[in-house]
Design an enzyme around this catalytic site. Structure first.
Site, PDB file in Angstrom:
ATOM      1  N   GLY A  36     111.358  64.746  50.315  1.00  0.00           N
ATOM      2  CA  GLY A  36     112.156  63.471  50.372  1.00  0.00           C
ATOM      3  C   GLY A  36     111.164  62.257  49.709  1.00  0.00           C
ATOM      4  O   GLY A  36     110.912  60.998  50.165  1.00  0.00           O
TER       5      GLY A  36
ATOM      6  N   GLY B  96     108.631  58.382  51.647  1.00  0.00           N
ATOM      7  CA  GLY B  96     108.131  59.669  50.820  1.00  0.00           C
ATOM      8  C   GLY B  96     107.510  59.283  49.608  1.00  0.00           C
ATOM      9  O   GLY B  96     106.419  59.373  49.149  1.00  0.00           O
TER      10      GLY B  96
ATOM     11  N   SER C  60     111.015  59.090  65.380  1.00  0.00           N
ATOM     12  CA  SER C  60     111.772  57.698  65.198  1.00  0.00           C
ATOM     13  C   SER C  60     111.699  56.962  66.506  1.00  0.00           C
ATOM     14  O   SER C  60     111.970  57.768  67.763  1.00  0.00           O
ATOM     15  CB  SER C  60     113.131  57.866  64.544  1.00  0.00           C
ATOM     16  OG  SER C  60     113.954  56.725  64.847  1.00  0.00           O
TER      17      SER C  60
ATOM     18  N   TYR D  41     121.391  61.618  65.139  1.00  0.00           N
ATOM     19  CA  TYR D  41     120.073  61.282  64.537  1.00  0.00           C
ATOM     20  C   TYR D  41     119.371  61.143  65.554  1.00  0.00           C
ATOM     21  O   TYR D  41     118.113  61.682  65.391  1.00  0.00           O
ATOM     22  CB  TYR D  41     120.460  59.850  63.887  1.00  0.00           C
ATOM     23  CG  TYR D  41     119.143  59.161  63.332  1.00  0.00           C
ATOM     24  CD1 TYR D  41     118.797  59.780  62.000  1.00  0.00           C
ATOM     25  CD2 TYR D  41     118.201  58.244  63.868  1.00  0.00           C
ATOM     26  CE1 TYR D  41     117.437  59.327  61.312  1.00  0.00           C
ATOM     27  CE2 TYR D  41     117.169  57.953  63.266  1.00  0.00           C
ATOM     28  CZ  TYR D  41     116.684  58.691  62.123  1.00  0.00           C
ATOM     29  OH  TYR D  41     115.293  58.189  61.574  1.00  0.00           O
TER      30      TYR D  41
END
Ligand SMILES: NC(=O)c1ccc[n+]([C@@H]2O[C@H](COP(=O)([O-])OP(=O)(O)OC[C@H]3O[C@@H](n4cnc5c(N)ncnc54)[C@H](OP(=O)(O)O)[C@@H]3O)[C@@H](O)[C@H]2O)c1
Length: 306
Positions: A22, A28, A151, A176
């Protein structure tokens, strides 16, 4: 520990081959920019080759002699992951740092080519397969590292890894969180297995707080409405500083393996990278081991540590 750590604390990386997934946008891209400044050989693993080449052009404006390579990788498709690794191995003989950064957040329900819920498939299982295919390179490269992206969304949830197809009562944000929790448990478990087999590679997890990237804009419209660019600016940080926990995890000499690096300020949404204890509260040996077995079965990729 690391008060005020910035990308200027990164040492010389010449001779080191780094893969960033990414790599064309957001964290990224910022990671690649900082690694290029320190003379690393960077492979931008991207699902859209043109976007990867554009990113290289942008980096070369700053560092014209940077050693950068764009290569196709679609984490939505395990066959693409395998092809990427074959192509990488035909071009490079070592791998010092693998940064499993690519990700999607809260899309409408869809499945990967292999039938996994897309966030679990792209964020976690695709990277699990990628790392497994690259294990021989990580083993043969002294002091190699694997960096996994967690996260804040994974900090207060319980593991629910029984339905990776996501077909029943799909809740985008729930998946997620689960995909990111899986990445964090994977990072810890990988470090455990490296140590168990006396392999000198390190596995480190990190999270970028809340960073201004495309991640939110691409998610479900409800979420986009909640987190507009303006509110992101207020509560979060720029992508450049959001990449610091990744860069710290990937390059800082004090890292021993098994840490979780994230910002130190405002509930973890922004700030300087520090080591966080939360990963030890989230890690459960039994759960992580079962997740590993399940991931090997689902991806067909078996890790050979011997
Ligand atoms: N931004 C935040 O606040 C935040 C917070 C916590 C964690 N993270 C994590 O940080 C990581 C980077 O996200 P970001 O914030 O930088 O978002 P971003 O700007 O949207 O970047 C995500 C990158 O992943 C790539 N990608 C998406 N699907 C892919 C696939 N199937 N195969 C290969 N690459 C794919 C995207 O490529 P395209 O450009 O082609 O779509 C893009 O390059 C993610 O793992 C995310 O979960 C971000």
């Amino acid at each position: 520990m690391s008060k005020g750590w910035t990308k200027s604390d990164i040492g010389d990386l010449s001779g080191k081959v780094v893969i960033v997934t990414g790599a064309n946008s957001g964290l990224g891209y910022e990671t690649c920019l900082a690694l290029a400044e320190k003379d690393a050989t960077v492979v931008l693993a991207v699902r859209n080759l043109n976007k990867g080449l554009d990113a290289i052009d942008k980096i070369k404006v700053h560092y014209p002699n940077a050693n950068l390579h764009a290569m196709s990788l679609d984490l939505n498709d395990l066959a693409s992951v395998k092809r990427f690794v074959e192509s990488f191995k035909s071009k490079f003989n070592s791998l010092s740092i693998l940064i499993n950064n690519a990700g999607i957040m809260a899309p409408p329900f869809q499945q990967t080519k292999d039938g996994f819920e897309s966030q679990v498939g792209v964020n976690y299982l695709g990277h699990f397969a990628l790392t497994g295919h690259l294990l021989d390179y990580l083993k043969k490269t002294p002091n190699s590292r694997v960096v996994s992206l967690g996260s804040l969304a994974a900090h207060k949830i319980k593991p629910e890894f029984h339905n990776f197809k996501g077909t029943k009562k799909y809740k985008a944000l729930k998946y997620y969180g689960q995909s990111k929790l899986a990445c964090m448990l994977f990072a810890k478990e990988l470090q455990y297995r490296f140590r168990q087999h006396q392999i000198d590679s390190k596995s480190v997890a990190c999270h970028p707080g809340i960073s201004q990237t495309n991640l939110f804009a691409k998610g479900s419209r409800k979420l986009t409405r909640k987190l507009t660019r303006t509110s992101l600016k207020l509560i979060g940080q720029e992508a450049e500083t959001g990449a610091y926990p990744i860069l710290y995890a990937a390059t800082e000499a004090r890292v021993r393996g098994g840490e979780y690096i994230g910002p130190d300020g405002r509930g973890g949404s922004k700030g300087d990278p520090i080591e966080l204890d939360i990963i030890d509260e989230l890690y459960n040996e039994h759960v992580a081991c079962n997740l590993w077995k399940l991931s090997e079965t689902l991806t067909g990729v078996t890790y050979n540590f011997k």
